[in-house]
Design a protein around this motif. Structure first.
Motif, mmCIF file in Angstrom:
data_model
loop_
_atom_site.group_PDB
_atom_site.id
_atom_site.type_symbol
_atom_site.label_atom_id
_atom_site.label_comp_id
_atom_site.label_asym_id
_atom_site.label_seq_id
_atom_site.Cartn_x
_atom_site.Cartn_y
_atom_site.Cartn_z
ATOM 1 N N ALA A 68 0.828 -1.204 0.000
ATOM 2 C CA ALA A 68 0.000 0.000 0.000
ATOM 3 C C ALA A 68 0.865 1.257 0.000
ATOM 4 O O ALA A 68 0.575 2.240 -0.694
ATOM 5 N N THR A 69 1.950 1.244 0.782
ATOM 6 C CA THR A 69 2.862 2.386 0.809
ATOM 7 C C THR A 69 3.511 2.603 -0.553
ATOM 8 O O THR A 69 3.651 3.751 -1.017
ATOM 9 N N MET A 70 3.917 1.524 -1.200
ATOM 10 C CA MET A 70 4.542 1.656 -2.518
ATOM 11 C C MET A 70 3.573 2.278 -3.525
ATOM 12 O O MET A 70 3.968 3.083 -4.380
ATOM 13 N N ARG A 71 2.296 1.917 -3.427
ATOM 14 C CA ARG A 71 1.303 2.507 -4.332
ATOM 15 C C ARG A 71 1.131 3.997 -4.052
ATOM 16 O O ARG A 71 1.028 4.810 -4.983
ATOM 17 N N LEU A 72 1.089 4.362 -2.767
ATOM 18 C CA LEU A 72 0.988 5.772 -2.428
ATOM 19 C C LEU A 72 2.224 6.533 -2.905
ATOM 20 O O LEU A 72 2.122 7.629 -3.451
ATOM 21 N N ALA A 73 3.396 5.939 -2.699
ATOM 22 C CA ALA A 73 4.646 6.596 -3.074
ATOM 23 C C ALA A 73 4.704 6.886 -4.564
ATOM 24 O O ALA A 73 5.247 7.917 -4.989
ATOM 25 N N ALA A 74 4.133 5.988 -5.365
ATOM 26 C CA ALA A 74 4.159 6.169 -6.819
ATOM 27 C C ALA A 74 3.379 7.399 -7.260
ATOM 28 O O ALA A 74 3.628 7.947 -8.342
ATOM 29 N N ALA A 75 2.431 7.835 -6.429
ATOM 30 C CA ALA A 75 1.603 8.984 -6.792
ATOM 31 C C ALA A 75 2.114 10.296 -6.187
ATOM 32 O O ALA A 75 1.572 11.364 -6.480
ATOM 33 N N LEU A 76 3.143 10.212 -5.354
ATOM 34 C CA LEU A 76 3.679 11.404 -4.700
ATOM 35 C C LEU A 76 4.895 11.916 -5.467
ATOM 36 O O LEU A 76 5.544 11.186 -6.215
ATOM 37 N N SER A 77 5.230 13.186 -5.228
ATOM 38 C CA SER A 77 6.274 13.811 -6.049
ATOM 39 C C SER A 77 7.582 14.053 -5.316
ATOM 40 O O SER A 77 8.592 14.357 -5.949
ATOM 41 N N THR A 78 7.589 13.941 -3.985
ATOM 42 C CA THR A 78 8.824 14.216 -3.251
ATOM 43 C C THR A 78 9.135 13.106 -2.258
ATOM 44 O O THR A 78 8.236 12.443 -1.730
ATOM 45 N N GLN A 79 10.414 12.947 -2.000
ATOM 46 C CA GLN A 79 10.849 11.960 -1.011
ATOM 47 C C GLN A 79 10.344 12.333 0.374
ATOM 48 O O GLN A 79 10.002 11.457 1.180
ATOM 49 N N ALA A 80 10.259 13.605 0.663
ATOM 50 C CA ALA A 80 9.808 14.047 1.981
ATOM 51 C C ALA A 80 8.376 13.595 2.252
ATOM 52 O O ALA A 80 8.050 13.202 3.384
ATOM 53 N N GLU A 81 7.522 13.643 1.237
ATOM 54 C CA GLU A 81 6.139 13.196 1.410
ATOM 55 C C GLU A 81 6.095 11.701 1.724
ATOM 56 O O GLU A 81 5.332 11.256 2.586
ATOM 57 N N VAL A 82 6.903 10.937 1.013
ATOM 58 C CA VAL A 82 6.931 9.494 1.231
ATOM 59 C C VAL A 82 7.517 9.171 2.603
ATOM 60 O O VAL A 82 7.039 8.269 3.303
ATOM 61 N N LEU A 83 8.547 9.924 2.996
ATOM 62 C CA LEU A 83 9.172 9.696 4.304
ATOM 63 C C LEU A 83 8.147 9.802 5.429
ATOM 64 O O LEU A 83 8.181 9.016 6.385
ATOM 65 N N GLU A 84 7.246 10.751 5.334
ATOM 66 C CA GLU A 84 6.241 10.937 6.385
ATOM 67 C C GLU A 84 5.318 9.732 6.498
ATOM 68 O O GLU A 84 4.882 9.372 7.600
ATOM 69 N N ILE A 85 5.021 9.105 5.372
ATOM 70 C CA ILE A 85 4.204 7.895 5.399
ATOM 71 C C ILE A 85 5.008 6.732 5.978
ATOM 72 O O ILE A 85 4.533 5.986 6.832
ATOM 73 N N GLU A 86 6.247 6.613 5.507
ATOM 74 C CA GLU A 86 7.082 5.483 5.922
ATOM 75 C C GLU A 86 7.441 5.536 7.409
ATOM 76 O O GLU A 86 7.491 4.490 8.070
#
Length: 250
Positions: free
Chosen positions: A205-223
């Motif tokens: 699920a995180t990988m799917r969300l990450a694919a739609a985000l544009s910055t590493q910082a956004e993904v970091l907050e989820i992770e």
């Protein structure tokens, strides 16, 4: 019809779902689509299943859609035809398409819907929508562009290129070309199934969300939230203790 079914077998935590419509090389009609949707739901509901492999009864993978049904289809009917491969696309567990033969039209959709595609010696990928006078459907254009990029998606879709296993691997349509595609898919799926099931679902699920985000910082907050939760899980403590014991013995 008695000759249309989806066989299901579980090996090493992997649910192998085999389309069987021998009279039509596993062409996807309303009945087969419904059976596949139900088989995916049953696999997801089974806590013993950690990954899903979908393939076709030899010698084909999936020879497309039922053109007789499509000829009279309205949007509601088309969505029912799509239900089978959309169940694969939406599956929370890791999915592998073991492409053992021709994947044509709807069969391309089914292959593209999986997280990973392995291609056997007889695999052949053929979009074939436009030569039939048929607009692509089921999210094909989005999946093809996401998997292949703009140029290769155009080559297969607009220019009608048909690719074999080796070419599919070269252009990234298949992760690997292998000799025994079902065995290789089950072996690969078993590695996913050996991981903590809930953690695998969350990570996908995180990988799917990450694919739609544009910055590493956004993904970091989820992770960071998901990783912190996993650190306090019983699975992590048990596996960490086992690893530490193994290290201390070596």
């Amino acid at each position: 019809m008695a000759d249309i079914t989806v066989h299901s077998a579980i090996t090493d935590g992997v649910a192998l779902l085999t389309l069987s419509h021998p009279a039509r090389r596993n062409a996807m009609n309303l009945e087969l689509s419904g059976l596949l949707e139900a088989a995916v739901a049953a696999a997801v509901a089974d806590p013993a299943v950690g990954a899903i492999v979908v393939t076709g009864e030899d010698p084909g993978f999936c020879a497309g859609g039922d053109l007789a049904e499509l000829a009279t289809a309205d949007p509601a009917t088309l969505r029912r035809v799509y239900a089978g491969f959309l169940a694969i696309a939406d599956c929370p567990l890791p999915t592998i398409a073991a492409v053992n033969g021709a994947a044509v039209g709807a069969g391309m959709n089914l292959a593209l819907a999986a997280d990973v595609r392995l291609a056997g010696p007889k695999a052949r990928f053929d979009a074939r929508f436009l030569p039939l006078g048929l607009h692509p459907g089921g999210g094909y254009t989005w999946m093809a562009h996401r998997v292949l990029g703009a140029q290769a998606a155009a080559a297969l879709t607009l220019f009608g290129e048909v690719v074999d296993a080796a070419e599919a691997e070269r252009i990234g349509l298949a992760h690997r070309a292998v000799d025994d595609v079902v065995a290789a898919a089950i072996e690969m799926g078993a590695r996913a199934a050996a991981n903590p099931r809930d953690l695998t679902i969350t990570t996908k699920a995180t990988m799917r969300l990450a694919a739609a985000l544009s910055t590493q910082a956004e993904v970091l907050e989820i992770e960071v939230r998901a990783q912190a939760e996993s650190v306090h899980s019983e699975e992590f403590r048990t596996r960490l203790a086992a690893l530490q014991a193994k290290i201390s013995r070596s």
